[in-house]
Design a protein around this motif. Structure first.
Motif, PDB file in Angstrom:
ATOM      1  N   GLY A 108       0.869  -1.221   0.112  1.00 54.12           N
ATOM      2  CA  GLY A 108       0.064   0.189  -0.121  1.00 54.12           C
ATOM      3  C   GLY A 108       0.962   1.194  -0.074  1.00 54.12           C
TER       4      GLY A 108
ATOM      5  N   PRO B 181       0.683   6.801   0.421  1.00 56.09           N
ATOM      6  CA  PRO B 181      -0.118   5.875   0.239  1.00 56.09           C
ATOM      7  C   PRO B 181      -0.597   5.482  -1.461  1.00 56.09           C
ATOM      8  CG  PRO B 181      -0.649   7.622   1.505  1.00 56.09           C
ATOM      9  CD  PRO B 181       0.356   8.067   1.000  1.00 56.09           C
ATOM     10  N   PHE B 182      -0.751   4.263  -1.552  1.00 60.02           N
ATOM     11  CA  PHE B 182      -0.635   3.798  -2.816  1.00 60.02           C
ATOM     12  C   PHE B 182      -1.821   2.550  -2.882  1.00 60.02           C
ATOM     13  CE2 PHE B 182       0.715   0.119  -5.927  1.00 60.02           C
ATOM     14  CZ  PHE B 182       0.738   0.924  -7.031  1.00 60.02           C
ATOM     15  N   ASP B 183      -3.125   2.670  -3.796  1.00 52.59           N
ATOM     16  CA  ASP B 183      -3.910   1.798  -3.699  1.00 52.59           C
ATOM     17  C   ASP B 183      -4.000   1.390  -5.256  1.00 52.59           C
ATOM     18  OD1 ASP B 183      -7.466   2.266  -3.091  1.00 52.59           O
ATOM     19  OD2 ASP B 183      -6.486   0.684  -3.750  1.00 52.59           O
TER      20      ASP B 183
ATOM     21  N   ASP C 144      -5.620  -1.015  -6.521  1.00 53.05           N
ATOM     22  CA  ASP C 144      -7.054  -1.696  -6.704  1.00 53.05           C
ATOM     23  C   ASP C 144      -7.917  -0.264  -7.443  1.00 53.05           C
ATOM     24  OD1 ASP C 144      -6.633  -4.047  -5.930  1.00 53.05           O
ATOM     25  OD2 ASP C 144      -7.539  -3.906  -3.955  1.00 53.05           O
ATOM     26  N   ALA C 145      -7.606   0.810  -6.920  1.00 53.59           N
ATOM     27  CA  ALA C 145      -8.256   2.099  -7.352  1.00 53.59           C
ATOM     28  C   ALA C 145      -7.636   2.382  -8.813  1.00 53.59           C
ATOM     29  CB  ALA C 145      -8.061   3.161  -6.435  1.00 53.59           C
TER      30      ALA C 145
END
Length: 356
Positions: free
Chosen positions: A135, A264-266, A268-269
């Motif tokens: 993440g 922060p790294f998403d 799925d988004a």
């Protein structure tokens, strides 16, 4: 001036308002002249605000300077220099708040142990983000090594640094052009005179900060000598020594650290945005997804390393952090270029390939 601790990434800030000092020290002469004239005609609604200097409003978006290019250039230099000054202060203190904890790997040496530096040594710091930190993505602001030499050693360490932004093979790393052009050089600080230890630090700061997943360090040595004819320091490569008594000294690396921060790294988004390129949820959602992906692409590529052409870091992000296939990455990039060309006043730039 008294200093106090700030937030995790902003470091330190002066307690007093910076304008009081900067108006006298750094602003162009035309700003000072207009400020002196404007002091007598400050609007009542600005002058009556409690706790503010009557000239503070001049530097807001309602004042006369915020659209002046000279003022904008000055403010950009001020913000960048102050942040880099803060970073150097935190580096000197070895502040743990800006250290990105990573895994040290080397088959050639161990931290804290003496070794013969005649042969090239390879070491690396890696994060293994896909396994341990899925993440987060990571930004490097500085790299620091503590190097010790034996007494009276004539060896001089030489480092070659390669940075891998998001994972993959070593061939998908870029070479750090230390002391080339405007790129910073190593700064050395004495730590222990008895053990001849020095902190070697290269500070990228806000100008050269970049993404990193793995940092490869190749260490070799050269012999430092004095040229009797010119009284200048010269360097030459050490010859292979078959006689141990002719050893030129030993070296030890106590620490190897990367300083920076994590974002922060998403994934799925981002996958959801990519999915809408083929299967939009509603009318107009495809255009919205394309605009967001273009914004993400440009922000990622903005942290490309120095060079004539920006490196395509966005493709590396898709390839290694989202685990997309090469043909899928190429299809996404083609869709973004086609959509961007239809926008009013499109901004396109050439990128160089880094990741396969």
């Amino acid at each position: 001036m008294r200093w106090q601790c700030g937030t995790l990434f902003r470091g330190l800030r002066p307690v007093v308002a910076p304008w009081t000092a900067l108006l006298a020290l750094g602003l162009p002469g035309w700003v000072l002249a207009v400020s002196a004239t404007a002091a007598a005609v400050v609007p009542e609604q600005h002058a009556s605000v409690a706790g503010q200097h009557p000239l503070d409003w001049l530097l807001t978006d309602r004042g006369p300077f915020h659209r002046a290019q000279e003022y904008a250039d000055f403010m950009e230099r001020y913000r960048q220099d102050l942040q880099d000054l803060e970073l150097k202060y935190l580096l000197q203190k070895q502040d743990s708040r800006i250290e990105v904890h990573s895994i040290f790997i080397s088959n050639d040496m161990r931290l804290g142990s003496w070794f013969d530096p005649s042969w090239r040594k390879r070491m690396l710091l890696t994060l293994k983000s896909n396994k341990y930190k899925p993440g987060l993505v990571h930004v490097m602001l500085a790299l620091s090594l503590q190097i010790c030499l034996t007494k009276n050693s004539t060896l001089e360490p030489v480092m070659a640094i390669y940075v891998n932004p998001f994972g993959g093979s070593h061939s998908e790393s870029w070479f750090m052009p230390v002391n080339e052009g405007s790129f910073p050089n190593w700064e050395r600080t004495n730590v222990d005179a008895a053990a001849q230890c020095q902190n070697w630090t290269i500070t990228l700061g806000n100008r050269w900060k970049t993404f990193f997943e793995t940092v490869h360090v190749y260490l070799r040595s050269r012999i430092k000598s004095l040229d009797d004819s010119s009284n200048e320091t010269i360097y030459y490569e050490p010859l292979e020594m078959t006689d141990p008594s002719k050893n030129l000294g030993y070296m030890k690396i106590n620490t190897l650290q990367v300083f920076g921060y994590s974002l922060p790294f998403d994934p799925d988004a981002i996958r959801d945005l990519i999915l809408q390129l083929d299967y939009p949820y509603t009318q107009g959602s495809q255009d919205s997804a394309l605009l967001q992906l273009i914004e993400l692409r440009d922000r990622v590529n903005q942290l490309s390393p120095p060079g004539k052409v920006r490196l395509d870091l966005f493709s590396c992000l898709l390839r290694h952090r989202l685990k997309l296939a090469n043909n899928e990455v190429g299809r996404i990039q083609s869709s973004l270029r086609a959509f961007n060309s239809k926008l009013p006043n499109p901004v396109e730039y050439e990128t160089g390939k880094l990741c396969s």
